[in-house]
Design an enzyme around this catalytic site. Structure first.
Site, PDB file in Angstrom:
ATOM      1  N   TYR A 116       0.829  -1.210   0.000  1.00  0.00           N
ATOM      2  CA  TYR A 116       0.000   0.000   0.000  1.00  0.00           C
ATOM      3  C   TYR A 116       0.865   1.263   0.000  1.00  0.00           C
ATOM      4  O   TYR A 116       1.844   1.375   0.725  1.00  0.00           O
ATOM      5  CB  TYR A 116      -0.929   0.038   1.224  1.00  0.00           C
ATOM      6  CG  TYR A 116      -1.643   1.364   1.363  1.00  0.00           C
ATOM      7  CD1 TYR A 116      -2.630   1.732   0.451  1.00  0.00           C
ATOM      8  CD2 TYR A 116      -1.293   2.263   2.363  1.00  0.00           C
ATOM      9  CE1 TYR A 116      -3.260   2.958   0.545  1.00  0.00           C
ATOM     10  CE2 TYR A 116      -1.918   3.491   2.468  1.00  0.00           C
ATOM     11  CZ  TYR A 116      -2.897   3.839   1.556  1.00  0.00           C
ATOM     12  OH  TYR A 116      -3.522   5.062   1.642  1.00  0.00           O
ATOM     13  N   TYR A 130     -12.163  40.514  42.619  1.00  0.00           N
ATOM     14  CA  TYR A 130     -11.561  39.274  42.133  1.00  0.00           C
ATOM     15  C   TYR A 130     -10.617  39.496  40.954  1.00  0.00           C
ATOM     16  O   TYR A 130      -9.613  38.794  40.809  1.00  0.00           O
ATOM     17  CB  TYR A 130     -12.651  38.288  41.699  1.00  0.00           C
ATOM     18  CG  TYR A 130     -13.466  37.699  42.820  1.00  0.00           C
ATOM     19  CD1 TYR A 130     -13.214  38.011  44.152  1.00  0.00           C
ATOM     20  CD2 TYR A 130     -14.509  36.819  42.538  1.00  0.00           C
ATOM     21  CE1 TYR A 130     -13.982  37.474  45.172  1.00  0.00           C
ATOM     22  CE2 TYR A 130     -15.277  36.273  43.555  1.00  0.00           C
ATOM     23  CZ  TYR A 130     -15.016  36.608  44.870  1.00  0.00           C
ATOM     24  OH  TYR A 130     -15.772  36.069  45.865  1.00  0.00           O
ATOM     25  N   HIS A 144      -4.987  16.321  -4.701  1.00  0.00           N
ATOM     26  CA  HIS A 144      -5.166  16.659  -3.290  1.00  0.00           C
ATOM     27  C   HIS A 144      -4.892  18.136  -2.996  1.00  0.00           C
ATOM     28  O   HIS A 144      -5.126  18.598  -1.880  1.00  0.00           O
ATOM     29  CB  HIS A 144      -4.251  15.783  -2.429  1.00  0.00           C
ATOM     30  CG  HIS A 144      -4.742  14.369  -2.257  1.00  0.00           C
ATOM     31  ND1 HIS A 144      -5.259  13.638  -3.300  1.00  0.00           N
ATOM     32  CD2 HIS A 144      -4.799  13.548  -1.170  1.00  0.00           C
ATOM     33  CE1 HIS A 144      -5.602  12.438  -2.866  1.00  0.00           C
ATOM     34  NE2 HIS A 144      -5.345  12.354  -1.582  1.00  0.00           N
ATOM     35  N   ARG A 200      -7.522  40.510  42.894  1.00  0.00           N
ATOM     36  CA  ARG A 200      -7.087  39.604  43.953  1.00  0.00           C
ATOM     37  C   ARG A 200      -6.797  38.188  43.438  1.00  0.00           C
ATOM     38  O   ARG A 200      -5.914  37.500  43.963  1.00  0.00           O
ATOM     39  CB  ARG A 200      -8.175  39.542  45.026  1.00  0.00           C
ATOM     40  CG  ARG A 200      -7.723  38.918  46.306  1.00  0.00           C
ATOM     41  CD  ARG A 200      -8.838  38.569  47.284  1.00  0.00           C
ATOM     42  NE  ARG A 200     -10.063  39.302  47.144  1.00  0.00           N
ATOM     43  CZ  ARG A 200     -11.226  38.914  47.675  1.00  0.00           C
ATOM     44  NH1 ARG A 200     -11.282  37.784  48.368  1.00  0.00           N
ATOM     45  NH2 ARG A 200     -12.324  39.623  47.513  1.00  0.00           N
ATOM     46  N   PHE A 224      -1.312   9.566  11.474  1.00  0.00           N
ATOM     47  CA  PHE A 224      -1.691  10.808  10.812  1.00  0.00           C
ATOM     48  C   PHE A 224      -2.897  11.477  11.465  1.00  0.00           C
ATOM     49  O   PHE A 224      -3.224  12.616  11.152  1.00  0.00           O
ATOM     50  CB  PHE A 224      -2.035  10.541   9.342  1.00  0.00           C
ATOM     51  CG  PHE A 224      -3.022   9.409   9.177  1.00  0.00           C
ATOM     52  CD1 PHE A 224      -4.351   9.554   9.529  1.00  0.00           C
ATOM     53  CD2 PHE A 224      -2.604   8.179   8.707  1.00  0.00           C
ATOM     54  CE1 PHE A 224      -5.246   8.501   9.406  1.00  0.00           C
ATOM     55  CE2 PHE A 224      -3.494   7.121   8.565  1.00  0.00           C
ATOM     56  CZ  PHE A 224      -4.823   7.285   8.925  1.00  0.00           C
ATOM     57  N   ASN A 245       1.206  13.187   4.139  1.00  0.00           N
ATOM     58  CA  ASN A 245       0.473  12.472   5.182  1.00  0.00           C
ATOM     59  C   ASN A 245       0.994  12.890   6.550  1.00  0.00           C
ATOM     60  O   ASN A 245       2.099  12.513   6.936  1.00  0.00           O
ATOM     61  CB  ASN A 245       0.646  10.958   4.993  1.00  0.00           C
ATOM     62  CG  ASN A 245      -0.656  10.209   5.184  1.00  0.00           C
ATOM     63  OD1 ASN A 245      -1.498  10.627   5.961  1.00  0.00           O
ATOM     64  ND2 ASN A 245      -0.811   9.110   4.474  1.00  0.00           N
ATOM     65  N   ASN A 276       1.836   7.362   6.622  1.00  0.00           N
ATOM     66  CA  ASN A 276       1.166   6.072   6.467  1.00  0.00           C
ATOM     67  C   ASN A 276       1.259   5.647   4.999  1.00  0.00           C
ATOM     68  O   ASN A 276       0.931   6.438   4.123  1.00  0.00           O
ATOM     69  CB  ASN A 276      -0.297   6.158   6.872  1.00  0.00           C
ATOM     70  CG  ASN A 276      -0.972   4.806   6.780  1.00  0.00           C
ATOM     71  OD1 ASN A 276      -0.552   3.855   7.426  1.00  0.00           O
ATOM     72  ND2 ASN A 276      -2.012   4.714   5.963  1.00  0.00           N
ATOM     73  N   GLU A 321     -12.300   7.061   5.843  1.00  0.00           N
ATOM     74  CA  GLU A 321     -11.808   7.973   6.883  1.00  0.00           C
ATOM     75  C   GLU A 321     -13.029   8.485   7.653  1.00  0.00           C
ATOM     76  O   GLU A 321     -13.486   9.621   7.455  1.00  0.00           O
ATOM     77  CB  GLU A 321     -10.996   9.094   6.236  1.00  0.00           C
ATOM     78  CG  GLU A 321      -9.786   8.549   5.493  1.00  0.00           C
ATOM     79  CD  GLU A 321      -9.236   9.491   4.435  1.00  0.00           C
ATOM     80  OE1 GLU A 321      -9.689  10.655   4.378  1.00  0.00           O
ATOM     81  OE2 GLU A 321      -8.355   9.072   3.670  1.00  0.00           O
ATOM     82  N   GLN A 381      -9.277  44.025  51.068  1.00  0.00           N
ATOM     83  CA  GLN A 381      -9.177  43.116  49.940  1.00  0.00           C
ATOM     84  C   GLN A 381      -9.744  43.782  48.698  1.00  0.00           C
ATOM     85  O   GLN A 381     -10.533  44.719  48.784  1.00  0.00           O
ATOM     86  CB  GLN A 381      -9.900  41.786  50.209  1.00  0.00           C
ATOM     87  CG  GLN A 381     -11.389  41.902  50.495  1.00  0.00           C
ATOM     88  CD  GLN A 381     -12.014  40.556  50.819  1.00  0.00           C
ATOM     89  OE1 GLN A 381     -11.339  39.611  51.189  1.00  0.00           O
ATOM     90  NE2 GLN A 381     -13.322  40.467  50.679  1.00  0.00           N
TER      91      GLN A 381
END
Length: 622
Positions: A67, A295, A97, A298, A444, A210, A328, A529, A292
């Site tokens: 392959y 947020y 591709h 602090r 891949f 790939n 692959n 796929e 204090q």
């Protein structure tokens, strides 16, 4: 050195050796800039590449059917291609591709993509010729970079479309970024640089496309920029705290040592380092300390800290990905196969190797036989257990073989005569005459980088969320005690009113961008796929989120520096005064309304370039 066509002496001197083992996100990020030097192939890596290619050449010479070498691809893997068409097969693969779309990646991002693909091929499991790899290096060093559309990958089977556009340009087709500026036909760009287009041999087209390199290269940029922004965010927050006359009590190390997350402790230490490098500032000593703060002041270490820990986690995963073989099928030398034998687990069923799979307990057709089905376990593994009856063990073996034969009969009925054997022998695992192994797998698949880049976006967006709240406090006179929107003669002047709106818009936009793309999947390639990572989108979103975070931090930096003007002549600490002075070199105080966008852009450049971070660290004596 080979592969230095088009590179100056200075570039050669600064060459980064690519070996498939040691590339980091920081180095890859730097390679995006042409002035950062060139690359060269590590000699040890070159030897691995040549050994891998020798196996491919041997397959071609013997007409073995394997392959990716002499078959079609994906659903067409059952189609054998004759030897006289193998080169054309690879060309066809690249051309078909090259199906990306959208705005092209920037030249810098395409440079990183090409550099990373070279590094992965240097690992030596792809079967590409060393001379082709050297041609890729020569193109990189000459800054002849293919144009790559930004969209079109689902992140499995790798980033096929983007990497095909890289290969297409190197073949002298498609477009390239011209070193002289702009975009031009690839053939013209290569000719002007005295470079020869690549001519692909057996397997080389597949070897070039790939993999997960688009996801990982964009991810490297995202994580490096995020890391810089997160460190700077601590210092900008400290400046905002000073301007808002807050207390430094919340950063006491005692608090953070009893909740010892590393990111939290580091963030608190950074804030402390600039609030009290040697002693509290004049500004801090000028007002009564509050019990204090809100947020957003602090809880900076708790919020920024988990972001920084996430960034380090993402960087670690990406550093592994940058040096991983994601091709692959993959090519292994006989030496690698032999070395893997000792790494298999004792039952012969699990693979625990780093470089190549072994063969213990594995049938020649690639199907594993469970140890429990194949033979009784060794006596040492069952000390004290009832002895296994030999007849029972034999019956188990027979049953296992019958199940395997039935499975093969079902596959044959479904796929036609000979399909079951062909699929296993060529598409799964093939021992090569003369030594070596070709194995089909799934390295891949982009799930790893896709997931961590979704994590990165979610984590870093919190920097913008909390920074936007501090900008609100700076602009709101009821919270800051400063003039409304940080400008004199309010009403006639609007000051930072809409700058805060911009920060709020970006912070809210990030909340949508943080929806993880990697939870999605869609079947492609005729269901061959059938699960994909969507990592390309995860990477692009992560970069957009980081860009928004950097912009919000730039706005907070401008607002904090403007707020400091109303406390003069009092001064803050030296590191923070350094930061203020740097900003004032590029942006003058806001004495009256003017166009705000250029000021935001100027501050953003200081954030992105690292200048702002360096100014603070120089003030600390770092």
């Amino acid at each position: 050195f080979a592969g230095f066509t088009g590179a100056s002496f200075e570039q050669r001197h600064m060459a980064t050796l690519l070996d498939g083992e040691t590339l980091t996100t920081a180095t890859l990020h730097e390679l995006g800039e042409k002035q950062r030097g060139s690359v060269a192939l590590d000699p040890t890596a070159k030897a691995r590449v040549e050994a891998s290619r020798e196996i491919v050449d041997r397959i071609v010479s013997t007409d073995e059917v394997v392959y990716g070498i002499n078959t079609g691809f994906g659903l067409f893997s059952n189609v054998t291609v004759s030897a006289d068409k193998l080169c054309a097969l690879q060309d066809n693969l690249i051309r078909s591709h090259s199906a990306g779309c959208g705005e092209p990646l920037t030249r810098e991002r395409s440079r990183r993509l090409l550099a990373l693909r070279i590094n992965v091929l240097a690992k030596g499991h792809s079967g590409i010729r060393a001379e082709v790899l050297e041609q890729m290096i020569a193109a990189f060093n000459a800054d002849c970079i293919p144009v790559v559309p930004s969209k079109g990958t689902v992140g499995a089977s790798g980033d096929l479309a983007p990497l095909s556009h890289i290969a297409l340009g190197l073949m002298g087709e498609g477009d390239m970024w011209d070193p002289q500026g702009g975009i031009a036909p690839a053939a013209e760009v290569l000719a002007r640089a005295n470079l020869t287009p690549i001519r692909l041999g057996a397997k080389e087209g597949l070897a070039m496309i790939n993999g997960t390199q688009l996801i990982a290269s964009l991810g490297a940029e995202a994580v490096e920029r995020a890391g810089r922004a997160a460190r700077l965010a601590d210092y900008i927050a400290a400046l905002s705290l000073e301007v808002l006359c807050g207390t430094n009590r919340a950063f006491d190390p005692l608090i953070h040592c009893v909740r010892p997350h590393s990111g939290q402790m580091e963030s608190a230490a950074r804030v402390r380092s600039v609030l009290m490098p040697t002693a509290p500032s004049e500004l801090c000593m000028s007002h009564p300390k509050q019990v204090q703060d809100a947020y957003s002041l602090r809880c900076v270490p708790q919020v920024h800290g988990i972001t920084q820990d996430t960034i380090e986690f993402v960087r670690r995963i990406l550093n592994t990905e940058l040096n991983s073989a994601t091709d692959n099928p993959m090519v292994f030398t006989q030496e690698q196969v032999d070395a893997s034998e000792s790494l298999r687990t004792s039952d012969g069923d699990r693979i625990a190797c780093k470089d190549a799979p072994g063969g213990n307990g594995r049938k020649g057709d690639g199907q594993d036989i469970k140890a429990a089905d194949a033979s009784p376990p060794p006596a040492s593994a069952n000390a004290g257990a009832k002895p296994v009856d030999p007849l029972e063990a034999a019956n188990r073996k027979i049953a296992a073989l019958e199940r395997q034969l039935e499975q093969e009969r079902q596959e044959k009925r479904a796929g036609g005569p000979g399909w079951s054997f062909f699929k296993k022998d060529t598409d799964t695992r093939r021992s090569i005459e003369g030594g070596g192994l070709i194995i089909s797998g799934g390295n891949f698949h982009g799930e790893y980088p896709a997931k961590v880049l979704d994590f990165l976006a979610i984590a870093v967006t919190e920097i913008a969320n909390i920074a936007e709240r501090r900008i609100e406090r700076l602009c709101n006179p009821s919270l800051s005690g400063l003039p409304a929107f940080l400008v004199a003669d309010g009403g006639f002047n609007s000051g930072f009113m809409i700058a805060h709106c911009t920060a709020a818009a970006l912070a809210s936009e990030n909340k949508v961008l943080c929806h993880p793309s990697s939870v999605d999947t869609i079947s492609t390639s005729a269901a061959k796929e059938d699960h994909v990572s969507m990592g390309g989108f995860a990477a692009r979103k992560a970069l957009e989120v980081v860009q928004n975070v950097e912009t919000v931090l730039a706005i907070e930096l401008l607002a904090a520096c403007q707020g400091l003007e109303f406390h003069r002549p009092l001064k803050t600490t030296k590191p923070l005064e350094n930061l203020h002075a740097l900003v004032r070199k590029h942006v003058r105080p806001w004495d009256g309304d003017r166009q705000m966008s250029p000021d935001i852009e100027a501050a953003l450049r200081l954030v992105q370039s690292g200048e702002a971070l360096r100014a603070v660290e120089q003030g600390l004596g770092a």
